[in-house]
Design a protein around this motif. Structure first.
Motif, PDB file in Angstrom:
ATOM      1  N   HIS A 166     -65.247 -44.967 -38.419  1.00  0.00           N
ATOM      2  CA  HIS A 166     -66.430 -44.547 -39.120  1.00  0.00           C
ATOM      3  C   HIS A 166     -67.076 -45.429 -40.316  1.00  0.00           C
ATOM      4  N   HIS A 167     -66.143 -46.717 -40.678  1.00  0.00           N
ATOM      5  CA  HIS A 167     -66.450 -47.561 -41.751  1.00  0.00           C
ATOM      6  C   HIS A 167     -66.649 -48.956 -41.112  1.00  0.00           C
ATOM      7  N   GLY A 168     -66.152 -49.218 -39.914  1.00  0.00           N
ATOM      8  CA  GLY A 168     -65.760 -50.524 -39.475  1.00  0.00           C
ATOM      9  C   GLY A 168     -66.836 -51.018 -38.903  1.00  0.00           C
ATOM     10  N   GLN A 169     -66.864 -52.205 -38.501  1.00  0.00           N
ATOM     11  CA  GLN A 169     -68.116 -53.068 -37.606  1.00  0.00           C
ATOM     12  C   GLN A 169     -67.278 -53.539 -36.459  1.00  0.00           C
ATOM     13  N   PRO A 170     -67.332 -52.830 -35.201  1.00  0.00           N
ATOM     14  CA  PRO A 170     -66.600 -53.667 -34.225  1.00  0.00           C
ATOM     15  C   PRO A 170     -67.402 -55.018 -33.560  1.00  0.00           C
ATOM     16  N   LYS A 171     -66.033 -55.708 -33.154  1.00  0.00           N
ATOM     17  CA  LYS A 171     -66.583 -57.203 -32.849  1.00  0.00           C
ATOM     18  C   LYS A 171     -66.109 -57.322 -31.488  1.00  0.00           C
ATOM     19  N   SER A 172     -65.582 -56.374 -30.702  1.00  0.00           N
ATOM     20  CA  SER A 172     -64.959 -56.477 -29.357  1.00  0.00           C
ATOM     21  C   SER A 172     -65.763 -55.775 -28.589  1.00  0.00           C
ATOM     22  N   LYS A 173     -65.389 -55.720 -27.095  1.00  0.00           N
ATOM     23  CA  LYS A 173     -65.826 -54.672 -26.189  1.00  0.00           C
ATOM     24  C   LYS A 173     -65.078 -53.554 -26.481  1.00  0.00           C
ATOM     25  N   LEU A 174     -63.766 -53.426 -26.779  1.00  0.00           N
ATOM     26  CA  LEU A 174     -62.758 -52.491 -26.601  1.00  0.00           C
ATOM     27  C   LEU A 174     -63.398 -51.816 -28.331  1.00  0.00           C
ATOM     28  N   GLY A 175     -63.373 -52.660 -29.124  1.00  0.00           N
ATOM     29  CA  GLY A 175     -63.730 -52.091 -30.485  1.00  0.00           C
ATOM     30  C   GLY A 175     -65.150 -51.085 -30.425  1.00  0.00           C
ATOM     31  N   HIS A 176     -66.064 -51.628 -29.585  1.00  0.00           N
ATOM     32  CA  HIS A 176     -67.228 -50.964 -29.602  1.00  0.00           C
ATOM     33  C   HIS A 176     -67.245 -49.807 -28.569  1.00  0.00           C
ATOM     34  N   LEU A 177     -66.158 -49.747 -27.477  1.00  0.00           N
ATOM     35  CA  LEU A 177     -65.887 -48.577 -26.775  1.00  0.00           C
ATOM     36  C   LEU A 177     -65.457 -47.605 -27.777  1.00  0.00           C
ATOM     37  N   VAL A 178     -64.212 -47.868 -28.451  1.00  0.00           N
ATOM     38  CA  VAL A 178     -63.624 -46.991 -29.035  1.00  0.00           C
ATOM     39  C   VAL A 178     -64.458 -46.011 -29.931  1.00  0.00           C
ATOM     40  N   ARG A 179     -65.301 -46.944 -30.915  1.00  0.00           N
ATOM     41  CA  ARG A 179     -66.107 -46.446 -31.767  1.00  0.00           C
ATOM     42  C   ARG A 179     -67.262 -45.484 -31.286  1.00  0.00           C
ATOM     43  N   ARG A 180     -67.550 -45.984 -29.998  1.00  0.00           N
ATOM     44  CA  ARG A 180     -68.587 -45.191 -29.410  1.00  0.00           C
ATOM     45  C   ARG A 180     -68.119 -43.844 -28.888  1.00  0.00           C
ATOM     46  N   LEU A 181     -67.055 -43.854 -28.360  1.00  0.00           N
ATOM     47  CA  LEU A 181     -66.447 -42.667 -27.812  1.00  0.00           C
ATOM     48  C   LEU A 181     -66.051 -41.605 -28.940  1.00  0.00           C
ATOM     49  N   HIS A 182     -65.793 -42.191 -30.207  1.00  0.00           N
ATOM     50  CA  HIS A 182     -65.688 -41.006 -31.251  1.00  0.00           C
ATOM     51  C   HIS A 182     -66.791 -40.727 -31.816  1.00  0.00           C
ATOM     52  N   MET A 183     -67.945 -41.618 -31.883  1.00  0.00           N
ATOM     53  CA  MET A 183     -69.007 -40.962 -32.270  1.00  0.00           C
ATOM     54  C   MET A 183     -69.585 -39.833 -31.363  1.00  0.00           C
ATOM     55  N   LEU A 184     -69.370 -40.397 -29.914  1.00  0.00           N
ATOM     56  CA  LEU A 184     -69.665 -39.092 -29.035  1.00  0.00           C
ATOM     57  C   LEU A 184     -69.012 -37.795 -29.326  1.00  0.00           C
ATOM     58  N   HIS A 185     -67.953 -37.926 -29.919  1.00  0.00           N
ATOM     59  CA  HIS A 185     -67.226 -36.608 -30.174  1.00  0.00           C
ATOM     60  C   HIS A 185     -67.917 -36.157 -31.319  1.00  0.00           C
ATOM     61  N   HIS A 186     -68.657 -36.800 -32.365  1.00  0.00           N
ATOM     62  CA  HIS A 186     -68.910 -36.336 -33.259  1.00  0.00           C
ATOM     63  C   HIS A 186     -70.460 -35.871 -33.286  1.00  0.00           C
ATOM     64  N   PHE A 187     -71.099 -36.478 -32.455  1.00  0.00           N
ATOM     65  CA  PHE A 187     -72.709 -36.293 -32.480  1.00  0.00           C
ATOM     66  C   PHE A 187     -72.994 -35.985 -31.016  1.00  0.00           C
ATOM     67  N   ARG A 188     -72.440 -35.725 -30.230  1.00  0.00           N
ATOM     68  CA  ARG A 188     -72.689 -35.230 -28.789  1.00  0.00           C
ATOM     69  C   ARG A 188     -71.996 -34.196 -28.296  1.00  0.00           C
ATOM     70  N   ASP A 189     -70.755 -34.355 -27.900  1.00  0.00           N
ATOM     71  CA  ASP A 189     -70.014 -32.965 -27.493  1.00  0.00           C
ATOM     72  C   ASP A 189     -68.595 -33.144 -28.060  1.00  0.00           C
ATOM     73  N   PRO A 190     -68.274 -32.121 -29.135  1.00  0.00           N
ATOM     74  CA  PRO A 190     -66.808 -32.099 -29.611  1.00  0.00           C
ATOM     75  C   PRO A 190     -65.803 -31.803 -28.990  1.00  0.00           C
ATOM     76  N   GLU A 191     -66.222 -31.174 -27.716  1.00  0.00           N
ATOM     77  CA  GLU A 191     -65.320 -30.595 -26.879  1.00  0.00           C
ATOM     78  C   GLU A 191     -64.601 -31.570 -25.794  1.00  0.00           C
ATOM     79  N   ARG A 192     -64.979 -32.667 -26.101  1.00  0.00           N
ATOM     80  CA  ARG A 192     -64.258 -34.069 -25.264  1.00  0.00           C
ATOM     81  C   ARG A 192     -64.039 -35.098 -26.268  1.00  0.00           C
ATOM     82  N   GLY A 193     -63.482 -36.407 -25.883  1.00  0.00           N
ATOM     83  CA  GLY A 193     -63.292 -37.542 -26.491  1.00  0.00           C
ATOM     84  C   GLY A 193     -62.205 -36.874 -27.798  1.00  0.00           C
ATOM     85  N   PHE A 194     -60.884 -36.596 -27.245  1.00  0.00           N
ATOM     86  CA  PHE A 194     -59.967 -36.127 -28.296  1.00  0.00           C
ATOM     87  C   PHE A 194     -58.984 -37.340 -28.677  1.00  0.00           C
ATOM     88  N   GLY A 195     -59.086 -38.205 -27.951  1.00  0.00           N
ATOM     89  CA  GLY A 195     -58.345 -39.462 -28.321  1.00  0.00           C
ATOM     90  C   GLY A 195     -58.963 -40.432 -29.026  1.00  0.00           C
TER      91      GLY A 195
END
Length: 214
Positions: free
Chosen positions: A160-189
């Motif tokens: 929520h407050h960091g700035q990803p620098k790696s591909k893995l970081g971008h992936l983890v952040r994107r998946l959690h943002m999808l959980h919040h802003f796209r579909d809360p019934e997915r992306g539980f990890g």
């Protein structure tokens, strides 16, 4: 997103009438590592008095794996389920433990668990681990379980407050943002993102977050 919308997502609303309870519902994001870091080290040091390094490592990894499943299933079924509690308290309970986070996802003081909530989880985990695996294995396994929890909380704050620098970081952040802003019934990890792929709750490749909190 406008400045007003950002402010709404960052808000930290009052949750309890009691000043004391409301105060302790907010916690600095460094609290988990500061509180539990010494406990993890003590548990490992204690286990070293009777166990080999390999034994401790095996128990630690088992504890970490147990946390990742707790993270996934807890988020999926506990955080996103309205329980039929007496007196109609189910919606209130769900709101307090997680619903408020979806309404105010960037509240900087409610992105990690307060000790009042995390401590009972650790005590329950210790009881179950001792029951299933016995005392000697329990202490280093609990260290791994707690380490997994601390990593989860740190990653959650960072998404929520960091700035990803790696591909893995971008992936983890994107998946959690999808959980919040796209579909809360997915992306539980949150950090244990692999369980969504194992249990079929992953997002499709190419999906992007929308612009509305859910």
């Amino acid at each position: 997103m406008t400045a007003t919308e950002h402010e709404a997502l960052d808000a930290s609303p009052r949750l309890f009438e009691s000043d004391l309870l409301d105060k302790y519902s907010r916690v600095h994001h460094l609290t988990p590592p500061l509180v539990y870091g010494p406990i993890i080290l003590w548990l490992i040091a204690y286990a070293s008095n009777y166990a080999s390094a390999g034994y401790i490592l095996l128990a630690f990894v088992a504890g970490y794996a147990a946390w990742t499943l707790t993270e996934y299933f807890g988020h999926r079924f506990l955080f996103h389920t309205v329980f039929p509690l007496p007196f109609g308290l189910g919606p209130r309970f769900q709101f307090l433990i997680h619903g408020v986070h979806h309404i105010y996802p960037s509240d900087p003081l409610r992105l990690v668990m307060p000790p009042l909530l995390s401590t009972p989880i650790m005590l329950i985990a210790l009881s179950l681990i001792r029951l299933v695996f016995g005392g000697d294995f329990a202490w280093p396994m609990l260290a791994g379980f707690i380490a997994g929890y601390v990593l989860y909380d740190c990653v959650h704050y960072w998404t929520h407050h960091g700035q990803p620098k790696s591909k893995l970081g971008h992936l983890v952040r994107r998946l959690h943002m999808l959980h919040h802003f796209r579909d809360p019934e997915r992306g539980f990890g949150v950090h244990a993102i692999w369980w969504d792929y194992v249990f079929g709750t992953n997002y499709e490749q190419g999906q992007t977050p929308g612009n509305r909190a859910v």
